[in-house]
Scaffold this motif. Structure first.
Motif, PDB file in Angstrom:
ATOM      1  N   VAL A 188       0.880  -1.174   0.000  1.00 27.12           N
ATOM      2  CA  VAL A 188       0.000   0.000   0.000  1.00 27.12           C
ATOM      3  C   VAL A 188       0.916   1.222   0.000  1.00 27.12           C
ATOM      4  O   VAL A 188       2.123   1.109   0.244  1.00 27.12           O
ATOM      5  CB  VAL A 188      -0.941   0.049   1.229  1.00 27.12           C
ATOM      6  N   THR A 189       0.333   2.368  -0.276  1.00 27.53           N
ATOM      7  CA  THR A 189       1.171   3.568  -0.311  1.00 27.53           C
ATOM      8  C   THR A 189       0.491   4.737   0.404  1.00 27.53           C
ATOM      9  O   THR A 189      -0.702   4.672   0.704  1.00 27.53           O
ATOM     10  CB  THR A 189       1.594   3.898  -1.754  1.00 27.53           C
ATOM     11  N   HIS A 190       1.277   5.777   0.681  1.00 28.80           N
ATOM     12  CA  HIS A 190       0.853   6.821   1.616  1.00 28.80           C
ATOM     13  C   HIS A 190      -0.303   7.678   1.112  1.00 28.80           C
ATOM     14  O   HIS A 190      -1.120   8.115   1.902  1.00 28.80           O
ATOM     15  CB  HIS A 190       2.043   7.723   1.924  1.00 28.80           C
ATOM     16  N   CYS A 191      -0.323   7.959  -0.184  1.00 30.26           N
ATOM     17  CA  CYS A 191      -1.378   8.803  -0.752  1.00 30.26           C
ATOM     18  C   CYS A 191      -1.487  10.151  -0.056  1.00 30.26           C
ATOM     19  O   CYS A 191      -2.580  10.578   0.335  1.00 30.26           O
ATOM     20  CB  CYS A 191      -2.731   8.094  -0.710  1.00 30.26           C
ATOM     21  N   CYS A 192      -0.362  10.832   0.111  1.00 30.63           N
ATOM     22  CA  CYS A 192      -0.418  12.198   0.628  1.00 30.63           C
ATOM     23  C   CYS A 192      -1.238  13.022  -0.361  1.00 30.63           C
ATOM     24  O   CYS A 192      -1.070  12.873  -1.568  1.00 30.63           O
ATOM     25  CB  CYS A 192       0.982  12.792   0.719  1.00 30.63           C
ATOM     26  N   MET A 193      -2.104  13.880   0.144  1.00 35.39           N
ATOM     27  CA  MET A 193      -2.935  14.661  -0.772  1.00 35.39           C
ATOM     28  C   MET A 193      -2.082  15.644  -1.579  1.00 35.39           C
ATOM     29  O   MET A 193      -2.380  15.925  -2.734  1.00 35.39           O
ATOM     30  CB  MET A 193      -4.046  15.382  -0.010  1.00 35.39           C
ATOM     31  N   GLY A 194      -1.050  16.177  -0.977  1.00 33.22           N
ATOM     32  CA  GLY A 194      -0.106  17.006  -1.725  1.00 33.22           C
ATOM     33  C   GLY A 194       0.945  16.090  -2.338  1.00 33.22           C
ATOM     34  O   GLY A 194       1.667  15.393  -1.624  1.00 33.22           O
ATOM     35  N   THR A 195       1.051  16.079  -3.674  1.00 33.66           N
ATOM     36  CA  THR A 195       1.994  15.153  -4.307  1.00 33.66           C
ATOM     37  C   THR A 195       3.436  15.578  -4.023  1.00 33.66           C
ATOM     38  O   THR A 195       3.697  16.721  -3.654  1.00 33.66           O
ATOM     39  CB  THR A 195       1.771  15.094  -5.825  1.00 33.66           C
ATOM     40  N   GLY A 356       9.293   2.426   1.870  1.00 34.89           N
ATOM     41  CA  GLY A 356       9.883   3.360   2.816  1.00 34.89           C
ATOM     42  C   GLY A 356       9.259   3.159   4.172  1.00 34.89           C
ATOM     43  O   GLY A 356       8.727   2.086   4.465  1.00 34.89           O
ATOM     44  N   SER A 357       9.332   4.174   5.002  1.00 28.21           N
ATOM     45  CA  SER A 357       8.633   4.056   6.287  1.00 28.21           C
ATOM     46  C   SER A 357       7.219   4.577   6.085  1.00 28.21           C
ATOM     47  O   SER A 357       6.979   5.426   5.234  1.00 28.21           O
ATOM     48  CB  SER A 357       9.360   4.841   7.369  1.00 28.21           C
ATOM     49  N   PHE A 358       6.307   4.015   6.835  1.00 21.72           N
ATOM     50  CA  PHE A 358       4.899   4.414   6.752  1.00 21.72           C
ATOM     51  C   PHE A 358       4.316   4.234   8.146  1.00 21.72           C
ATOM     52  O   PHE A 358       4.494   3.177   8.765  1.00 21.72           O
ATOM     53  CB  PHE A 358       4.180   3.536   5.710  1.00 21.72           C
ATOM     54  N   ARG A 359       3.647   5.279   8.620  1.00 24.25           N
ATOM     55  CA  ARG A 359       2.982   5.281   9.923  1.00 24.25           C
ATOM     56  C   ARG A 359       2.656   3.861  10.413  1.00 24.25           C
ATOM     57  O   ARG A 359       1.879   3.146   9.782  1.00 24.25           O
ATOM     58  CB  ARG A 359       1.697   6.086   9.791  1.00 24.25           C
ATOM     59  N   GLY A 360       3.299   3.481  11.505  1.00 22.56           N
ATOM     60  CA  GLY A 360       3.136   2.125  12.029  1.00 22.56           C
ATOM     61  C   GLY A 360       4.393   1.294  11.854  1.00 22.56           C
ATOM     62  O   GLY A 360       4.633   0.359  12.611  1.00 22.56           O
ATOM     63  N   TYR A 361       5.181   1.644  10.850  1.00 22.61           N
ATOM     64  CA  TYR A 361       6.554   1.170  10.640  1.00 22.61           C
ATOM     65  C   TYR A 361       6.794  -0.280  11.057  1.00 22.61           C
ATOM     66  O   TYR A 361       7.422  -0.566  12.071  1.00 22.61           O
ATOM     67  CB  TYR A 361       7.511   2.107  11.403  1.00 22.61           C
ATOM     68  N   GLY A 362       6.265  -1.214  10.300  1.00 23.14           N
ATOM     69  CA  GLY A 362       6.503  -2.632  10.575  1.00 23.14           C
ATOM     70  C   GLY A 362       5.552  -3.228  11.588  1.00 23.14           C
ATOM     71  O   GLY A 362       5.313  -4.433  11.599  1.00 23.14           O
ATOM     72  N   ASN A 363       5.007  -2.361  12.429  1.00 21.90           N
ATOM     73  CA  ASN A 363       4.114  -2.881  13.463  1.00 21.90           C
ATOM     74  C   ASN A 363       2.714  -3.145  12.906  1.00 21.90           C
ATOM     75  O   ASN A 363       1.991  -3.995  13.428  1.00 21.90           O
ATOM     76  CB  ASN A 363       4.058  -1.895  14.638  1.00 21.90           C
TER      77      ASN A 363
END
Lengths: 773, 161
Positions: A188-195, A356-363
């Protein structure tokens, strides 16, 4: 003293736990905020990147001559211009590639007077490829006969991690029940609203200024420098407002050095900004994995061991994604009282996009496994899962096998609060009994929990923060802090803490935190650390300023500093609240006296935590926290659709600081977790992304967001600011397995591969029904 | 050689004109020719709502609308919601209820919420959820957005509760 007779007393009141507005919200709500995506500099050129669009290939011919001749084009760069500019966690990446290793590999870049011209120029670049066979699953890359994707990484292994505690074979033999399952967390990916966006500009001394969305400005310099062949000290990082980050901006990605290389070549500022399609294809992902987990327990429900053998899909390059085992093993070893642990993980290069890292980072991935296995074991032991969890819950003062010290542990309180508020045990029994009865719609309830660092994580040599605080002649306070703001609300927290300590109105506090030439060191917004670390730093700086002010007040007022306090913009007698002098007046008296003084203080706060270390046995965070979620769902057994009716949250927050911000972080964190659980999925076919748009990649929308019932457990963390712990990742981590457990309760279906998309759920229900006699 | 068209329309209450190419989108026109950067690009295909504006009283995705279609219309952007007296009630409610985090989607979200409330002052939470379905937000989980919308609807229904 002019006010001493009649002035009314100023009562003591605290802002801690109140609802504080984000200081930047009015400008954001009125459209005034200028995000990095909105910025333009005089003479600025627009950069565009040519992606390979194939997963693995040699470049046979590359001709940029037509593009270079297009009017309005100022520079064209290719892999030849980036030779030796290696960067990344294991220096396996370059800004522009000479060999294609994944779909979004950057083959060439153009700087032109407009985006349109740059886009036209890309079309004029001629490339001839010779496609090579690819590897698209880590299992395939790990095979002995697999082609080697990189000469210097035998077995296609990029990184590996291991932690062992106790004798697993003996613990297995002593177990009455063992669950053994393979989980496959997806892309899955972050999908920040600002590209993604960067603007780079070199001055004539050779110093680079980069406007970036980075959420870690200081180490960012160190990571960016080798991609440009310059010194970290020659980089100034400016962080304009950003449209989200969520971990995606915790590393350098190629578009940033590309913007800088184009700026260097043209001598003009260059902006690179992705379209949404480019954002989907070229952004980091959450780390996908294959997790083979085993957990055992005794007949009475006491856990005996947990083992995890993890294979990570490294993708083509090594960013933060493959480092997540650092946290995965903490959860494997520390989620409930696990006496014996065996954890190993290796990351295998493939030709997929990289994580990359994503909120939750492996957890997120690990808890998806541990929390389902807890539910499965409870079933085998025939205990109510809530009771099973409470039985195995750690308590305050315990250590995990990796020596995480759970000084204040409120796991059992969280379990009890969530269980009671949701009426979990009764509903679970009731829904399980209805599972096999006729009817298209089935209700289910599921419980999950997890543990996460809540006082930073010392994965670098320092996990500290610098703070500079000044109080001017008008009693206006400026805080210059290393803490980055990416939407999460540290601006409100810092403002609140200063107002609390110095007794000034919230509106009289200004935060400066977006320029690395001004603000001091910080590690970045990650690891749920900012309220904890920056909160402590701000509080310490404010207390130093206060001590200086009250010392001077003692001199001017003739009353002992210890009996004085700052409240409502005044110096008051602490005991009765009688105002003695207005703060701004005192500050001017301090400034304009014979021995003048200004209030300007500095602070460096380093949390009491231990570096992670190679053994992984260390108290790497200054605090740890738990959260419990109970999800109530309705499953349409015909279509497989899951509707989430209600979520009950109980989280150990240490102490509530900004109640509104805390709620917002939990709500938003859960929305990301719900997307992970239910709908978000990067559909990759042989390394090519098939759904690079919001039409085909489904984020949670407003109608899908269920009501939340939130319970904040205040364990009063001794190291945290006012007792607070870090909070923002647990909401994303816990919700997905709670839904998986609810699906099981509703239907008897157990799914190990997210997302729980309708077609997958419907098929599993149909299969289960068919398999029944 | 591209043809230029001249268009005239009302933008945030003022008459304006512009010379544009035939394929330009309204989003580009607003951001690049009028400097109205409150209207955001986030997907360019009408899926996320970050570019929502009001055209003759109805909300539209400006990323899908040809700029040429602005001719003769009344266009309102997020910058046009504010009056000399300050933010409009919807903007204020979003700030007060903590609906803004990174804020990138908020101009579009507020334009849509303002439109929904203008059409139905007693909007329920469920109606607001449906009405905001086309506005994506990655930060907030929509809860505080809905709280904000509900609070405005309550003020409009009796001003008491």
């Amino acid at each position: 003293m002019e006010q001493k007779a009649a002035a009314p007393a100023i009562a003591r009141k605290t802002l801690i736990g109140q609802r504080i507005k984000k200081p930047d919200a009015p400008d954001k709500a009125s459209g005034k905020t200028r995000y990095i995506n909105d910025m333009a500099l005089p003479q600025m050129l627009h950069g565009k990147v040519l992606f390979a669009g194939r997963p693995h290939a040699r470049i046979v011919r590359l001709d940029t001559s037509a593009a270079e001749k297009l009017p309005g084009v100022h520079a064209v760069l290719t892999g030849k211009d980036a030779v030796g500019l290696n960067f990344g966690f294991v220096r396996d990446n370059v800004p522009l590639k000479s060999i294609v290793r994944c779909e979004h590999d950057e083959i060439a870049a153009v700087a032109a007077e407009s985006e349109d011209i740059a886009r036209q120029a890309l079309k004029l670049i001629e490339v001839e490829y010779e496609d090579l066979p690819g590897i698209f699953a880590p299992e395939d890359g790990a095979r002995a006969d697999a082609p080697l994707l990189r000469d210097n990484f035998p077995g296609n292994k990029s990184l590996h991690f291991a932690f062992k505690h106790g004798d697993v074979a003996a613990a297995e033999a002593a177990s009455d029940f063992i669950v053994d399952s393979v989980f496959r967390p997806h892309h899955v990916t972050h999908c920040c609203m600002g590209t993604s966006c960067a603007i780079a500009d070199f001055d004539d001394n050779g110093k680079l200024t980069i406007w970036t969305q980075s959420q870690y400005p200081y180490n960012y310099k160190m990571d960016l420098a080798p991609a440009l062949g310059i010194q970290p000290g020659d980089i100034r990082v400016i962080q304009p407002p950003v449209g989200g980050a969520f971990g995606s901006k915790l590393d350098v990605y190629p578009y940033e050095p590309i913007a800088a290389l184009l700026a260097k070549k043209t001598g003009r500022p260059v902006k690179v900004m992705y379209s949404r399609e480019e954002e989907f294809k070229a952004s980091p992902t959450r780390q996908p994995a294959v997790i083979h987990m085993r957990t055992g327990c005794k007949r009475d429900g006491a856990l005996t061991f947990r083992s995890a053998d993890v294979l990570l899909d490294n993708g083509a390059y090594t960013s933060w994604g493959p480092t997540i085992p650092v946290i995965m093993m903490r959860t494997t070893s520390g989620h409930y009282r696990v006496p014996v642990v065996d954890f190993k993980a290796q990351a295998i290069y493939t030709n997929n996009p990289y994580a990359g890292s994503f909120r939750g980072y492996g957890n997120v991935q690990t808890t998806w496994a541990t929390a389902q296995q807890m539910d499965m074991l409870a079933d085998m032991v025939d205990l109510d899962p809530l009771e099973f969890h409470i039985k195995n819950a750690q308590k305050s003062g315990e250590y995990t096998p990796q020596k995480s010290f759970l000084r204040e542990c409120a796991l059992a309180e969280c379990l009890e609060a969530a269980g009671k508020a949701s009426d979990y045990s009764r509903k679970r029994k009731e829904y399980a009994a209805l599972r096999e009865t006729p009817g298209r719609y089935k209700k289910g309830i599921g419980l999950a929990s997890s543990i996460h660092n809540a006082g930073g994580a010392k994965i670098h040599k320092s996990d500290g923060i610098g703070t500079i605080l000044k109080v001017d002649d008008y009693a206006r306070v400026t805080v210059i802090s290393g803490a980055s703001e990416i939407g999460q609300g540290i601006d409100a927290v810092i403002t609140l803490i200063v107002a609390e300590e110095l007794g000034v109105p919230l509106e009289h506090v200004t935060l400066v935190n977006n320029d690395s030439d001004i603000a001091p060191w910080d590690v970045g917004v990650h690891a749920s650390r900012t309220t904890f670390i920056a909160g402590n730093g701000t509080r310490r700086a404010a207390q130093k300023a206060k001590a200086q002010i009250l010392q001077s007040a003692e001199k001017f007022l003739g009353e002992a500093a210890e009996t004085l306090e700052l409240r409502g913009g005044h110096v008051v007698r602490d005991a009765c609240g009688t105002p003695l002098i207005k703060l701004d007046r005192l500050l001017r008296q301090m400034h304009f006296q014979d021995e003048p003084e200004l209030v300007m203080v500095t602070d460096y706060y380093e949390p009491k935590s231990e570096p992670e270390g190679a053994s992984h046995i260390s108290d790497h965070s200054a605090a740890y926290s738990h959260a419990v979620h109970v999800a109530e769902i309705t499953v349409d057994t015909l279509t497989g659709e899951i509707e989430v009716d209600r979520i009950t949250v109980a989280q150990d927050v240490g102490r509530v600081i900004n109640r509104m911000g805390l709620e917002g972080q939990i709500e938003g964190g859960i929305a990301i977790g719900l997307g992970y659980a239910l709908s978000e999925n990067m559909q990759l076919e042989r390394g090519l992304l098939k759904n690079p748009s919001f039409r085909d990649y489904k984020l949670i929308t407003a109608p899908e967001m269920p009501p939340l019932d939130m319970h904040f457990i205040e364990s009063d963390c001794a190291e945290g600011p006012y007792g607070a712990k870090g909070i923002s990742e647990l909401p994303t981590i816990v919700i997905a397995p709670a839904i998986a457990n609810a699906l099981y309760n509703a239907t008897g279906v157990r799914l190990f591969d997210p997302p729980l998309a309708p077609e997958k759920v419907a098929r599993a229900i149909a299969d289960l029904r068919q398999s029944r006699p | 050689m591209s043809v230029e068209i001249e268009i005239r329309f009302t933008l945030n209450g003022r008459p304006v004109s512009a010379r544009i190419g035939p394929t330009m989108k309204t989003l580009t026109l607003l951001r690049e020719q009028f400097g109205l950067s409150g209207t955001k690009y986030a997907c360019g295909e009408g899926e996320c709502g970050a570019c929502t504006i009001r055209v003759d009283g109805k909300t539209q995705n400006s990323c899908l609308m040809f700029a040429a279609d602005c001719d003769g219309r009344e266009i309102v952007t997020i910058e046009g919601l504010k009056t000399p007296a300050g933010m409009n009630p919807v903007q204020k409610a979003f700030v007060e209820h903590g609906a803004v985090q990174c804020g990138f989607c908020m101009p579009g979200m507020i334009m849509q919420a303002d439109y929904l409330l203008g059409n139905n002052p007693q909007l329920t939470r469920q109606e607001a959820q449906r009405g905001l379905e086309g506005n994506l937000c990655r930060c907030t989980g929509y809860t505080k957005v809905l709280d904000a919308v509900e609070s405005v609807a309550r003020q409009k229904c009796c001003g008491q509760c």
